[in-house]
Scaffold this motif. Sequence first.
Motif, PDB file in Angstrom:
ATOM      1  N   SER A   1       6.460   1.460  -0.186  1.00 49.20           N
ATOM      2  CA  SER A   1       5.264   0.655   0.030  1.00 49.20           C
ATOM      3  C   SER A   1       5.257   0.149   1.468  1.00 49.20           C
ATOM      4  CB  SER A   1       5.263  -0.524  -0.948  1.00 49.20           C
ATOM      5  OG  SER A   1       4.137  -1.331  -0.750  1.00 49.20           O
ATOM      6  N   VAL A   2       4.064   0.123   2.085  1.00 43.77           N
ATOM      7  CA  VAL A   2       3.943  -0.312   3.471  1.00 43.77           C
ATOM      8  C   VAL A   2       2.858  -1.372   3.611  1.00 43.77           C
ATOM      9  CG1 VAL A   2       4.636   1.976   4.278  1.00 43.77           C
ATOM     10  CG2 VAL A   2       2.229   1.394   4.218  1.00 43.77           C
ATOM     11  N   THR A   3       2.977  -2.135   4.681  1.00 46.12           N
ATOM     12  CA  THR A   3       1.937  -3.063   5.099  1.00 46.12           C
ATOM     13  C   THR A   3       1.478  -2.606   6.481  1.00 46.12           C
ATOM     14  OG1 THR A   3       2.983  -4.874   3.903  1.00 46.12           O
ATOM     15  CG2 THR A   3       1.395  -5.470   5.607  1.00 46.12           C
ATOM     16  N   VAL A   4       0.251  -2.117   6.558  1.00 43.23           N
ATOM     17  CA  VAL A   4      -0.273  -1.619   7.834  1.00 43.23           C
ATOM     18  C   VAL A   4      -0.555  -2.800   8.754  1.00 43.23           C
ATOM     19  CG1 VAL A   4      -2.162  -0.375   8.953  1.00 43.23           C
ATOM     20  CG2 VAL A   4      -1.235   0.453   6.781  1.00 43.23           C
ATOM     21  N   ILE A   5      -0.059  -2.691   9.985  1.00 41.63           N
ATOM     22  CA  ILE A   5      -0.251  -3.737  10.978  1.00 41.63           C
ATOM     23  C   ILE A   5      -1.383  -3.364  11.924  1.00 41.63           C
ATOM     24  CG2 ILE A   5       0.832  -4.988  12.891  1.00 41.63           C
ATOM     25  CD1 ILE A   5       3.531  -4.471  11.366  1.00 41.63           C
ATOM     26  N   ASP A   6      -1.337  -2.138  12.455  1.00 42.05           N
ATOM     27  CA  ASP A   6      -2.357  -1.642  13.373  1.00 42.05           C
ATOM     28  C   ASP A   6      -2.491  -0.141  13.221  1.00 42.05           C
ATOM     29  OD1 ASP A   6      -3.303  -3.898  14.942  1.00 42.05           O
ATOM     30  OD2 ASP A   6      -1.295  -3.988  15.823  1.00 42.05           O
ATOM     31  N   ARG A   7      -3.588   0.398  13.780  1.00 42.44           N
ATOM     32  CA  ARG A   7      -3.785   1.849  13.778  1.00 42.44           C
ATOM     33  C   ARG A   7      -4.340   2.264  15.126  1.00 42.44           C
ATOM     34  NH1 ARG A   7      -9.315   3.211  11.963  1.00 42.44           N
ATOM     35  NH2 ARG A   7     -10.437   1.256  11.829  1.00 42.44           N
ATOM     36  N   TYR A   8      -3.996   3.483  15.530  1.00 41.67           N
ATOM     37  CA  TYR A   8      -4.358   3.962  16.860  1.00 41.67           C
ATOM     38  C   TYR A   8      -4.648   5.458  16.820  1.00 41.67           C
ATOM     39  CZ  TYR A   8      -2.121  -0.385  18.300  1.00 41.67           C
ATOM     40  OH  TYR A   8      -1.783  -1.702  18.441  1.00 41.67           O
ATOM     41  N   GLU A   9      -5.474   5.898  17.737  1.00 45.40           N
ATOM     42  CA  GLU A   9      -5.681   7.334  17.923  1.00 45.40           C
ATOM     43  C   GLU A   9      -4.643   7.887  18.894  1.00 45.40           C
ATOM     44  OE1 GLU A   9      -9.690   8.313  18.971  1.00 45.40           O
ATOM     45  OE2 GLU A   9     -10.514   7.239  17.250  1.00 45.40           O
ATOM     46  N   ASP A  10      -4.150   7.034  19.796  1.00 51.77           N
ATOM     47  CA  ASP A  10      -3.222   7.431  20.838  1.00 51.77           C
ATOM     48  C   ASP A  10      -1.784   7.044  20.470  1.00 51.77           C
ATOM     49  OD1 ASP A  10      -2.342   8.243  23.459  1.00 51.77           O
ATOM     50  OD2 ASP A  10      -2.392   6.136  24.061  1.00 51.77           O
ATOM     51  N   SER A  11      -0.876   8.016  20.522  1.00 55.45           N
ATOM     52  CA  SER A  11       0.514   7.758  20.151  1.00 55.45           C
ATOM     53  C   SER A  11       1.194   6.776  21.099  1.00 55.45           C
ATOM     54  CB  SER A  11       1.306   9.060  20.111  1.00 55.45           C
ATOM     55  OG  SER A  11       1.353   9.655  21.392  1.00 55.45           O
ATOM     56  N   MET A  12       0.830   6.797  22.367  1.00 60.52           N
ATOM     57  CA  MET A  12       1.460   5.893  23.330  1.00 60.52           C
ATOM     58  C   MET A  12       1.074   4.441  23.067  1.00 60.52           C
ATOM     59  SD  MET A  12       3.420   7.825  24.937  1.00 60.52           S
ATOM     60  CE  MET A  12       3.996   6.830  26.274  1.00 60.52           C
ATOM     61  N   GLU A  13      -0.151   4.216  22.659  1.00 60.23           N
ATOM     62  CA  GLU A  13      -0.587   2.859  22.299  1.00 60.23           C
ATOM     63  C   GLU A  13       0.153   2.378  21.051  1.00 60.23           C
ATOM     64  OE1 GLU A  13      -2.616   0.671  23.935  1.00 60.23           O
ATOM     65  OE2 GLU A  13      -2.487   2.139  25.552  1.00 60.23           O
ATOM     66  N   ALA A  14       0.318   3.273  20.092  1.00 60.52           N
ATOM     67  CA  ALA A  14       1.043   2.918  18.866  1.00 60.52           C
ATOM     68  C   ALA A  14       2.499   2.594  19.183  1.00 60.52           C
ATOM     69  CB  ALA A  14       0.958   4.065  17.858  1.00 60.52           C
ATOM     70  N   MET A  15       3.114   3.399  20.049  1.00 58.66           N
ATOM     71  CA  MET A  15       4.502   3.158  20.419  1.00 58.66           C
ATOM     72  C   MET A  15       4.645   1.834  21.173  1.00 58.66           C
ATOM     73  SD  MET A  15       7.289   5.549  22.375  1.00 58.66           S
ATOM     74  CE  MET A  15       6.317   5.723  23.850  1.00 58.66           C
ATOM     75  N   LYS A  16       3.696   1.536  22.022  1.00 61.69           N
ATOM     76  CA  LYS A  16       3.716   0.268  22.764  1.00 61.69           C
ATOM     77  C   LYS A  16       3.686  -0.920  21.796  1.00 61.69           C
ATOM     78  CE  LYS A  16       1.029  -2.315  26.156  1.00 61.69           C
ATOM     79  NZ  LYS A  16      -0.181  -2.310  26.983  1.00 61.69           N
TER      80      LYS A  16
ATOM     81  N   MET B   1       0.854  -1.166   0.000  1.00 64.65           N
ATOM     82  CA  MET B   1       0.000   0.000   0.000  1.00 64.65           C
ATOM     83  C   MET B   1       0.907   1.238   0.000  1.00 64.65           C
ATOM     84  SD  MET B   1      -2.880   0.995   2.874  1.00 64.65           S
ATOM     85  CE  MET B   1      -4.168  -0.083   2.290  1.00 64.65           C
ATOM     86  N   GLN B   2       0.567   2.215  -0.779  1.00 65.63           N
ATOM     87  CA  GLN B   2       1.308   3.468  -0.829  1.00 65.63           C
ATOM     88  C   GLN B   2       0.925   4.344   0.366  1.00 65.63           C
ATOM     89  OE1 GLN B   2       3.630   4.067  -3.334  1.00 65.63           O
ATOM     90  NE2 GLN B   2       3.171   1.926  -3.783  1.00 65.63           N
ATOM     91  N   TRP B   3       1.835   5.214   0.805  1.00 63.54           N
ATOM     92  CA  TRP B   3       1.578   6.065   1.954  1.00 63.54           C
ATOM     93  C   TRP B   3       0.359   6.963   1.730  1.00 63.54           C
ATOM     94  CZ3 TRP B   3       2.091   6.009   6.813  1.00 63.54           C
ATOM     95  CH2 TRP B   3       2.008   7.153   7.594  1.00 63.54           C
ATOM     96  N   GLU B   4       0.168   7.438   0.505  1.00 65.93           N
ATOM     97  CA  GLU B   4      -0.997   8.270   0.200  1.00 65.93           C
ATOM     98  C   GLU B   4      -2.303   7.512   0.469  1.00 65.93           C
ATOM     99  OE1 GLU B   4       1.479   7.697  -2.152  1.00 65.93           O
ATOM    100  OE2 GLU B   4       2.567   9.537  -1.682  1.00 65.93           O
ATOM    101  N   GLU B   5      -2.310   6.233   0.129  1.00 60.38           N
ATOM    102  CA  GLU B   5      -3.487   5.399   0.389  1.00 60.38           C
ATOM    103  C   GLU B   5      -3.720   5.224   1.887  1.00 60.38           C
ATOM    104  OE1 GLU B   5      -3.841   1.897  -2.630  1.00 60.38           O
ATOM    105  OE2 GLU B   5      -1.696   2.330  -2.333  1.00 60.38           O
ATOM    106  N   VAL B   6      -2.646   5.027   2.634  1.00 62.05           N
ATOM    107  CA  VAL B   6      -2.750   4.879   4.087  1.00 62.05           C
ATOM    108  C   VAL B   6      -3.326   6.156   4.685  1.00 62.05           C
ATOM    109  CG1 VAL B   6      -1.459   4.535   6.231  1.00 62.05           C
ATOM    110  CG2 VAL B   6      -0.839   3.235   4.184  1.00 62.05           C
ATOM    111  N   ARG B   7      -2.841   7.292   4.232  1.00 61.72           N
ATOM    112  CA  ARG B   7      -3.318   8.579   4.744  1.00 61.72           C
ATOM    113  C   ARG B   7      -4.800   8.788   4.451  1.00 61.72           C
ATOM    114  NH1 ARG B   7      -0.437  13.373   2.817  1.00 61.72           N
ATOM    115  NH2 ARG B   7      -1.211  14.299   4.750  1.00 61.72           N
ATOM    116  N   GLU B   8      -5.255   8.352   3.292  1.00 59.09           N
ATOM    117  CA  GLU B   8      -6.677   8.483   2.940  1.00 59.09           C
ATOM    118  C   GLU B   8      -7.548   7.521   3.750  1.00 59.09           C
ATOM    119  OE1 GLU B   8      -7.208   8.005  -1.272  1.00 59.09           O
ATOM    120  OE2 GLU B   8      -5.793   9.619  -1.732  1.00 59.09           O
ATOM    121  N   LYS B   9      -7.066   6.306   3.930  1.00 58.92           N
ATOM    122  CA  LYS B   9      -7.844   5.278   4.616  1.00 58.92           C
ATOM    123  C   LYS B   9      -7.889   5.488   6.135  1.00 58.92           C
ATOM    124  CE  LYS B   9      -8.552   0.319   4.613  1.00 58.92           C
ATOM    125  NZ  LYS B   9      -8.169  -0.960   4.042  1.00 58.92           N
TER     126      LYS B   9
END
Length: 85
Positions: free
Chosen positions: A33-48, A1-9
């Motif tokens: 190109s990236v493979t998204v693993i997870d998404r979060y609203e909170d930066s600390m959860e993403a960092m964890k 997936m392209q970063w532009e697609e990730v940003r839109e999704k």
Amino acid sequence: MQWEEVREKFPDEWVVFEAAAAYSENGFRFIDSVTVIDRYEDSMEAMKRYKELHRSQPGKEIYFLHTSLPQLKIEEKWIGFKRWR
């Protein structure tokens, strides 16, 4: 997936992803190109989550960034940290 697609999704979210295609040039890492693993609203959860994956799979190129970034251009630092621009 392209970063532009990730940003839109996943607008205005933190995403944990693996670089599927990337290259280095002039001290920067460019991720095509990236493979998204997870998404979060909170930066600390993403960092964890990033830390968990990085420890369990150190050979993989895993990152976590906010989708407000217009491009994936990451400064390569060899002191243990990566800084995006």
